[in-house]
Design an enzyme around this catalytic site. Structure first.
Site, PDB file in Angstrom:
ATOM      1  N   ILE A   1       0.839  -1.203   0.000  1.00  0.00           N
ATOM      2  CA  ILE A   1       0.000   0.000   0.000  1.00  0.00           C
ATOM      3  C   ILE A   1       0.869   1.247   0.000  1.00  0.00           C
ATOM      4  O   ILE A   1       0.656   2.166  -0.782  1.00  0.00           O
ATOM      5  CB  ILE A   1      -0.926   0.019   1.244  1.00  0.00           C
ATOM      6  N   ALA A   2       1.869   1.272   0.871  1.00  0.00           N
ATOM      7  CA  ALA A   2       2.640   2.509   1.045  1.00  0.00           C
ATOM      8  C   ALA A   2       3.998   2.168   1.613  1.00  0.00           C
ATOM      9  O   ALA A   2       4.185   1.137   2.258  1.00  0.00           O
ATOM     10  CB  ALA A   2       1.901   3.466   1.983  1.00  0.00           C
TER      11      ALA A   2
ATOM     12  N   LYS B   1       1.624  -3.204   8.954  1.00  0.00           N
ATOM     13  CA  LYS B   1       2.717  -2.217   8.947  1.00  0.00           C
ATOM     14  C   LYS B   1       3.984  -2.943   9.375  1.00  0.00           C
ATOM     15  O   LYS B   1       4.098  -3.418  10.498  1.00  0.00           O
ATOM     16  CB  LYS B   1       2.406  -1.061   9.884  1.00  0.00           C
TER      17      LYS B   1
ATOM     18  N   VAL C   1       3.652  -0.445   4.465  1.00  0.00           N
ATOM     19  CA  VAL C   1       2.305  -0.885   4.828  1.00  0.00           C
ATOM     20  C   VAL C   1       1.759  -1.743   3.702  1.00  0.00           C
ATOM     21  O   VAL C   1       1.864  -1.389   2.520  1.00  0.00           O
ATOM     22  CB  VAL C   1       1.372   0.309   5.089  1.00  0.00           C
TER      23      VAL C   1
ATOM     24  N   ASP D   1       2.037  12.779  16.255  1.00  0.00           N
ATOM     25  CA  ASP D   1       2.164  12.989  14.810  1.00  0.00           C
ATOM     26  C   ASP D   1       0.785  13.227  14.183  1.00  0.00           C
ATOM     27  O   ASP D   1       0.398  12.574  13.229  1.00  0.00           O
ATOM     28  CB  ASP D   1       2.849  11.787  14.163  1.00  0.00           C
TER      29      ASP D   1
ATOM     30  N   GLY E   1       7.176   4.465   3.639  1.00  0.00           N
ATOM     31  CA  GLY E   1       7.561   5.764   4.165  1.00  0.00           C
ATOM     32  C   GLY E   1       8.885   5.711   4.880  1.00  0.00           C
ATOM     33  O   GLY E   1       9.719   4.848   4.635  1.00  0.00           O
ATOM     34  N   GLY E   2       9.084   6.639   5.793  1.00  0.00           N
ATOM     35  CA  GLY E   2      10.368   6.802   6.462  1.00  0.00           C
ATOM     36  C   GLY E   2      10.619   5.798   7.563  1.00  0.00           C
ATOM     37  O   GLY E   2      11.763   5.618   7.971  1.00  0.00           O
ATOM     38  N   MET E   3       9.559   5.144   8.087  1.00  0.00           N
ATOM     39  CA  MET E   3       9.741   4.223   9.203  1.00  0.00           C
ATOM     40  C   MET E   3       9.291   2.814   8.882  1.00  0.00           C
ATOM     41  O   MET E   3       9.703   1.871   9.541  1.00  0.00           O
ATOM     42  CB  MET E   3       8.973   4.734  10.434  1.00  0.00           C
TER      43      MET E   3
END
Length: 730
Positions: free
Chosen positions: A24-25, A47, A32, A141, A27-29
């Site tokens: 799905i995605a 995740k 997903v 966040d 990112g920086g951490m």
């Protein structure tokens, strides 16, 4: 054009439970994925943390603790944490799958929102934050990318606890967060609490009302600098015509000093709902037309070096001193000459995928205006739209004067009640003072609503749908009996069939969550019904080697059992002659299959053919299953006639069928010269003959007194070696 590289986790099974369907995605951490829970047959958002985080033991301990805390938070406006796990190769978090889109997508589409819609969305966001703050959780966040708008109209906040776990596990010179929404105390390293979330929520409200973020710049450090040293401007400065009460609300939430903000989400929620009911329809439906949409502001990592390095999905500035986050000198003066009129997002390289962690393309659903001052999917706050706490004689001058008086009184009230609000931790500070009589009526209404809410909560969590119910143990019960027990306990349940090696088919294995345990009555329970043991077909492993057969059985979820050996004339040594059970027999998981392995043909006893003719010897050897070979060189033999076998190799013992026996053939005895011994002394003749290999027989005539040979047989000439020579002696 190159085809995209397939993610290594896609189409794999994580922890023997979660089948990864697609990415799905990233990112920086973390990354997903959309996954399917094989045990409960439902879609989830998985995740998976990046390896450098999963390799940090300190972070893993914090991550596990934060995941457990977030999992205990159950609220309609918070994305549920369903599971977490740590394997040898990865650490993951399983979250509720929310099909829809993010608030960022809505802002990109509509830019500025009407106050009616913005306050309705904020109601859900702040209510979720309030529930988290009550449970001792801080988000850290809050941003549009973490506000999920489900297709069914629900609004949920995602990623509770992850930013906190990452911030805690990294060195003190690194700060993780989204810089456009970052509270000043987090930038300066003073630590954050619930009021940091309130600050981020205030920035979020500003962006919804104006279509822009309040601070932008060429780099994240410039934006962080602005948060520390500049006050958030009033939304009406960018959108003239916005209600002044919204300016006051945004400034209250975004005060640089945390002591000047609402102490937590619960305090903000009360004032937010009060303002929603006191604004006029004209003020609620006002639309800002001068704002512009702001791009994504990805999760950033800032350090005290004061420089930004766009290195990929997360922007990291190396820490030069582990004791602080950003050098105080870097915050006292702008290191890059911040230009707040420019867009800070153009320097960043992180795509929007990280911030849409559990959302898929979709619309806002039903979370729109429905004409009653609320948005579908939000709880009604008990006030009718248009109801105000002020008097107005219809003249604009008197109304303006009244509003100015209210603002002055509101500031005085907020300063006077600030200390008591922090101690009570449940403040209800009003931004409107109103007339004293009206305030008393409103206070009575608020107390009545609170009492009703308390009574409702008592009923809801005591005897209503929110009451805790003990899960009964239904293992080994029939489906009907198990259903009666669960229904009798007031639980709603669904049924799922699973394989089980112990419980017979058609009977209950147990429940998920398992008994003994407690759940809220409104939470569904899954009844696990046995399909019996899972059976596997036995593969055909005859003629396979032992290693290959063991591999075939493992692939079929079976195991190699007993191994016996026997001779075989048809199956080569090391191959399987037979198996038990036979192929295609259905066995349980891990059952064993016994095999018989060939030792090759049985050995043959070597026959003795010495002294036999060559023809007879060859036939005897071949009849026994061996191969006869005749040596090319024949030898003399004093005892074996010519043409017969003098010797064989080997002489006896066991040989494998087809092996060779070598035969040596006799030339017969060797012919040796026999001299004439007549007239010679008998002793000399005897010694000479024996030296030549003959047997000597002496016959004495007249007593053999002279000891001389009178005659010999055979006479002079040749005779076979080893034959007998007769000497007649006188």
């Amino acid at each position: 054009m190159h085809d995209p590289v397939k993610d290594s986790l896609v189409d794999t099974l994580v922890d023997d439970r979660y089948f990864v369907r697609s990415l799905i995605a990233r990112g920086g951490m973390s990354s997903v994925y959309l996954a399917t829970d094989r045990r409960l047959d439902r879609d989830v958002a998985l995740k998976v943390l990046f390896p450098h985080l999963a390799a940090d033991r300190g972070f893993l301990r914090r991550f596990e603790s934060e995941a457990k805390s977030a999992a205990r938070l159950s609220h309609p406006h918070v994305v549920g944490v369903l599971d977490q796990g740590i394997t040898d190769s990865l650490a993951y978090l399983v979250m509720e799958y929310v099909p829809g889109r993010t608030l960022r997508g809505l802002l990109d589409e509509r830019h500025a929102l009407s106050p009616r819609l913005a306050l309705a969305l904020m109601d859900a966001v702040v209510e979720g934050l309030a529930a988290a703050h009550d449970a001792g959780l801080v988000h850290r966040d809050v941003k549009p990318e973490n506000v999920l708008l489900a297709d069914n109209g629900r609004i949920k906040i995602a990623d509770f606890g992850l930013a906190r776990a990452v911030s805690t596990s990294t060195n003190t010179g690194t700060l993780v967060g989204t810089v456009a929404y970052l509270a000043p105390e987090l930038v300066t390293g003073d630590g954050g609490d619930e009021r940091s979330d309130v600050y981020s929520a205030g920035i979020l409200l500003y962006e919804m009302l104006t279509g822009r973020q309040p601070f932008t710049g060429d780099s994240p450090i410039q934006v962080a600098f602005a948060h520390v040293h500049s006050a958030v401007p009033a939304p009406s400065a960018l959108c003239p015509g916005l209600a002044e009460d919204l300016d006051e609300l945004v400034r209250w939430c975004t005060a640089r000093d945390p002591e000047e903000r609402p102490v937590n989400g619960r305090a903000l929620l009360g004032e937010l709902r009060h303002i929603r009911t006191t604004l006029t329809d004209e003020e609620l439906d006002f639309r800002c037309t001068t704002g512009s949409a702001s791009g994504d502001m990805p999760t950033e990592a800032l350090s005290r070096s004061g420089a930004a390095a766009a290195t990929g999905a997360t922007e990291v500035i190396g820490a030069s001193d582990p004791t602080s986050i950003i050098d105080a000198s870097a915050l006292d003066q702008d290191p890059h000459g911040s230009d707040t009129g420019r867009d800070a997002n153009h320097t960043e390289v992180l795509s929007r995928s990280e911030h849409a962690t559990t959302v898929f393309p979709g619309g806002l659903g039903t979370a729109g205006d429905d004409g009653d001052g609320t948005a579908d999917g939000y709880p009604h706050d008990g006030f009718e739209d248009g109801e105000d706490d002020e008097g107005d004689d219809g003249t604009g001058n008197e109304q303006a004067g009244t509003r100015a008086q209210r603002r002055l009184a509101r500031r005085a009230d907020r300063n006077r009640l600030r200390d008591s609000d922090r101690q009570a931790h449940r403040p209800q500070v009003g931004l409107r003072s109103g007339r004293s009589g009206r305030r008393g009526v409103l206070l009575a209404l608020v107390l009545t609503v609170l009492l009703c809410a308390a009574a409702f909560a008592g009923w809801f969590f005591g005897a209503g749908p929110g009451a805790l119910v003990s899960i009964p143990d239904v293992s080994n019960a029939s489906v009907d009996e198990a259903g009666d027990q669960l229904g009798g306990a007031g639980l709603n349940f669904t049924t799922t069939e699973v394989y089980d090696e112990v419980v017979a088919a058609g009977f209950a294995v147990g429940t998920d969550p398992a008994a003994p345990g407690e759940v809220r009555r409104y939470r569904p329970v899954t009844l696990l019904v046995s399909k019996g043991p899972q059976l596997f077909a036995v593969p055909n492993i005859v003629q396979r080697s032992l290693d290959a057969a063991e591999s075939d059985l493992a692939d079929a979820e079976l195991a190699l059992g007993g191994v016996t050996e026997e001779y075989s004339e048809t199956v080569s040594a090391g191959a399987i002659i037979s198996q038990r059970p036979t192929p295609d027999t259905m066995l349980r998981l891990g059952a064993t299959v016994d095999v018989t392995v060939s030792k090759g043909p049985a050995p043959v006893e070597v026959p003795s053919v010495t002294g036999q003719s060559e023809e007879a010897a060859v036939k005897a050897i071949e009849d026994s299953g061996l191969t006869a070979a005749v040596a090319p060189d024949k030898v003399n033999s004093a005892t074996v006639p010519a043409g017969a076998v003098v010797s064989q190799t080997p002489e006896a013992g066991l040989l494998e069928r087809g092996q060779t026996v070598t035969l040596t053939i006799s030339l017969g005895p060797r012919m040796v010269e026999v001299p004439n011994y007549v007239g010679r002394r008998a002793e000399e003749a005897r010694a000479d003959l024996e030296g030549r290999g003959f047997n000597v027989q002496v016959e004495n005539l007249l007593g053999g007194l002279l000891g001389l040979v009178r005659d010999q047989d055979p006479g002079a000439g040749t005779a076979p070696e080893g034959s007998t020579v007769i000497l007649k002696v006188v």
